[in-house]
Motif scaffolding. Structure first.
Motif, PDB file in Angstrom:
ATOM      1  N   ALA A 287       1.506  31.178 120.154  1.00  0.00           N
ATOM      2  CA  ALA A 287       0.778  30.047 119.564  1.00  0.00           C
ATOM      3  C   ALA A 287       0.345  29.054 120.633  1.00  0.00           C
ATOM      4  N   ARG A 288       1.217  28.846 121.643  1.00  0.00           N
ATOM      5  CA  ARG A 288       0.826  27.905 122.717  1.00  0.00           C
ATOM      6  C   ARG A 288      -0.365  28.457 123.523  1.00  0.00           C
ATOM      7  N   LEU A 289      -0.355  29.771 123.819  1.00  0.00           N
ATOM      8  CA  LEU A 289      -1.482  30.368 124.530  1.00  0.00           C
ATOM      9  C   LEU A 289      -2.748  30.313 123.675  1.00  0.00           C
ATOM     10  N   ALA A 290      -2.594  30.601 122.399  1.00  0.00           N
ATOM     11  CA  ALA A 290      -3.747  30.570 121.505  1.00  0.00           C
ATOM     12  C   ALA A 290      -4.321  29.171 121.401  1.00  0.00           C
ATOM     13  N   ARG A 291      -3.461  28.161 121.448  1.00  0.00           N
ATOM     14  CA  ARG A 291      -3.947  26.782 121.352  1.00  0.00           C
ATOM     15  C   ARG A 291      -4.858  26.443 122.525  1.00  0.00           C
ATOM     16  N   GLY A 292      -4.453  26.899 123.737  1.00  0.00           N
ATOM     17  CA  GLY A 292      -5.322  26.663 124.900  1.00  0.00           C
ATOM     18  C   GLY A 292      -6.647  27.369 124.760  1.00  0.00           C
ATOM     19  N   GLU A 293      -6.607  28.596 124.214  1.00  0.00           N
ATOM     20  CA  GLU A 293      -7.844  29.342 124.020  1.00  0.00           C
ATOM     21  C   GLU A 293      -8.740  28.660 122.995  1.00  0.00           C
ATOM     22  N   VAL A 294      -8.143  28.161 121.913  1.00  0.00           N
ATOM     23  CA  VAL A 294      -8.932  27.502 120.874  1.00  0.00           C
ATOM     24  C   VAL A 294      -9.581  26.237 121.421  1.00  0.00           C
ATOM     25  N   LEU A 295      -8.796  25.445 122.180  1.00  0.00           N
ATOM     26  CA  LEU A 295      -9.350  24.213 122.743  1.00  0.00           C
ATOM     27  C   LEU A 295     -10.514  24.502 123.681  1.00  0.00           C
ATOM     28  N   ALA A 296     -10.462  25.688 124.353  1.00  0.00           N
ATOM     29  CA  ALA A 296     -11.549  26.037 125.277  1.00  0.00           C
ATOM     30  C   ALA A 296     -12.757  26.610 124.560  1.00  0.00           C
ATOM     31  N   LYS A 297     -12.554  27.290 123.427  1.00  0.00           N
ATOM     32  CA  LYS A 297     -13.646  28.020 122.789  1.00  0.00           C
ATOM     33  C   LYS A 297     -14.213  27.317 121.567  1.00  0.00           C
ATOM     34  N   ILE A 298     -13.482  26.399 120.965  1.00  0.00           N
ATOM     35  CA  ILE A 298     -13.924  25.765 119.730  1.00  0.00           C
ATOM     36  C   ILE A 298     -14.084  24.269 119.978  1.00  0.00           C
ATOM     37  N   ALA A 299     -15.247  23.745 119.616  1.00  0.00           N
ATOM     38  CA  ALA A 299     -15.519  22.322 119.812  1.00  0.00           C
ATOM     39  C   ALA A 299     -15.290  21.570 118.504  1.00  0.00           C
ATOM     40  N   ALA A 300     -14.949  20.276 118.652  1.00  0.00           N
ATOM     41  CA  ALA A 300     -14.817  19.364 117.504  1.00  0.00           C
ATOM     42  C   ALA A 300     -13.863  19.936 116.445  1.00  0.00           C
ATOM     43  N   SER A 301     -12.709  20.424 116.891  1.00  0.00           N
ATOM     44  CA  SER A 301     -11.720  20.982 115.957  1.00  0.00           C
ATOM     45  C   SER A 301     -10.355  20.399 116.273  1.00  0.00           C
ATOM     46  N   GLU A 302      -9.608  20.024 115.199  1.00  0.00           N
ATOM     47  CA  GLU A 302      -8.256  19.491 115.389  1.00  0.00           C
ATOM     48  C   GLU A 302      -7.267  20.650 115.425  1.00  0.00           C
ATOM     49  N   VAL A 303      -6.639  20.855 116.581  1.00  0.00           N
ATOM     50  CA  VAL A 303      -5.695  21.957 116.760  1.00  0.00           C
ATOM     51  C   VAL A 303      -4.286  21.370 116.795  1.00  0.00           C
TER      52      VAL A 303
END
Length: 443
Positions: A287-303
């Motif tokens: 989940a921690r690795l995925a969070r970094g990926e989401v922050l890099a690939k998805i804009a304007a999203s609350e993770v």
């Protein structure tokens, strides 16, 4: 004193012989019952026991009653013997002989009065003001009195014997079971002062010892008479305290067996716990690795943030392993149950965290799949070259495959392409104007 009182009409020889025969039969019956009472095992036990309480009081009264009973029987026997001697004087008794026989057989004899607690039984009346310690009874009334006293004495003897026959043996059997459970308890570390079940075993031991001592010295305190029965010995032993101890021991036995079961499968359960916590750690790391990926690939999203590994559970797992190494099974049992429940919760929490973190990626994947599905559907109807559809597809695809991806803009672009495709496809599916490609083919 001999018989006295009015005798009524003088009996005939036949009446006198019939009366003597009846009295002989009653004499044999009373004598046999008295001898049976004398030889009763319960009476011998009562005589030799160190009695207290209810039993001591009732047995003292019963012994006095039995003494009076034998005195009455002796008077009855003496009178009957005198009557037989008188009848034996002549084969054909004279009128004077019959008069004396009538006085003996129909008159009264002086016997000890009923004790206060047994007076008023209807067998006879006291003589003298307030009771003189003796009374006058006919032989028939005397037999009724002796039968009544015998029933009272036998009731006490039977009740005490029934309690002594039932409870001490059952208490001893329960004590043997208690010893077996106590041995098992010591093997798994369940001892008084260290575990509640150990304290329960100590209390049950004391209760059984006290109960046995009380039963032996005061059996009638544990007798429940049957109020609806007038027969001697009507009732049953009171086993309430014994039953309570038996239930308490059964509860402790189940607890000890549960602890024994822990000893047998403790290692397997510890391994399962380690695996469960390890999966929770790996899931949180993912989940921690995925969070970094989401922050890099998805804009304007609350993770959501991802918590660290469950260190408190790991510490308690180490403590559980320590209990197992030192055979502290009574401490290990409740700790394992708590850890198993919390470890499952921790794994569920880690999975939920991973799902929450990767949700934006799942939304982007769903939008990509929807866009490609509509593109394929449009192509099936020959509209791949339609300028409007191509433009809207390119806009949606550029947003979805860019980094970081604006999910709100991408969802709006996919929806616009979807609406345009539906406007193009619906008339054609209803048999209207052919698709753009088909018109070109016709020309």
């Amino acid at each position: 004193m001999g018989p006295s009182g009015p005798a009524g009409p003088v009996m005939s020889r036949e009446e006198a012989d019939r009366a003597l025969a009846r009295l002989d039969t009653e004499h044999e019956t009373v004598e046999s019952t008295l001898l049976a009472l004398q030889d009763h095992a319960g009476r011998r036990l009562l005589e030799g026991a160190d009695l207290t309480g209810v039993t001591a009081r009732r047995w003292a009264a019963t012994e006095e009653l039995v003494g009076r009973l034998w005195t009455c029987f002796d008077r009855y026997t003496e009178t009957l013997r005198t009557a037989h001697a008188l009848r034996a004087r002549h084969r054909w008794p004279t009128r004077d002989d019959l008069g004396e026989l009538t006085a003996l057989l129909r008159g009264t004899v002086t016997v000890p009065a009923a004790a206060p607690e047994t007076a008023g039984d209807g067998a006879g009346d006291r003589t003298g003001p307030g009771g003189s310690g003796s009374e006058e009874l006919t032989l028939s009334a005397l037999v009724d009195r002796m039968n009544s006293w015998y029933a009272q004495a036998l009731d006490v003897v039977i009740a005490a014997d029934a309690v002594w026959s039932a409870l001490p043996a059952r208490i001893d059997l329960l004590a043997e079971e208690l010893g077996r459970v106590r041995t098992l308890a010591h093997q798994v570390g369940v001892r008084p002062g260290e575990h509640p079940s150990g304290d329960d075993l100590g209390r049950i031991t004391a209760d059984l010892a006290a109960l046995r001592a009380e039963v032996l010295r005061d059996p009638l305190a544990f007798w429940l008479p049957d109020g609806g029965s007038s027969a001697p010995g009507g009732g049953r032993p009171d086993t309430a305290r014994y039953d309570a101890s038996a239930r308490a021991l059964e509860d402790v036995r189940r607890e000890i067996e549960a602890v024994l079961a822990v000893r047998q499968d403790a290692e397997q359960r510890l391994m399962k716990l380690r695996d469960m916590l390890s999966r929770a750690d790996r899931t949180l790391a993912e989940a921690r690795l995925a969070r970094g990926e989401v922050l890099a690939k998805i804009a304007a999203s609350e993770v959501p943030a991802v918590s660290g590994p469950p260190t408190a559970l790991q510490e308690e797992l180490s403590r559980a392993a320590h209990y197992r190494r030192h055979a502290q099974w009574h401490r290990l049992s409740p700790l394992l149950e708590s850890l198993e429940e919390r470890a499952e919760d921790e794994l569920d929490r880690a999975r939920a965290s991973l799902a929450a973190v990767t949700a934006p990626l799942a939304v982007r994947a769903e939008l990509r799949g929807r866009l490609d599905a509509y593109k394929a559907k449009v192509a099936e109807h020959g509209a791949a070259g339609d300028a409007v559809l191509a433009e809207r597809y390119d806009v949606a695809r550029r947003i979805l495959w860019s980094a970081p991806c604006d999910l709100r803009a991408a969802e709006d672009a996919v929806r616009r392409y979807q609406h345009a495709a539906q406007e193009y496809l619906v008339p054609r599916q209803r048999g209207g104007e052919p698709a753009h490609g088909e018109r070109q083919g016709d020309r």
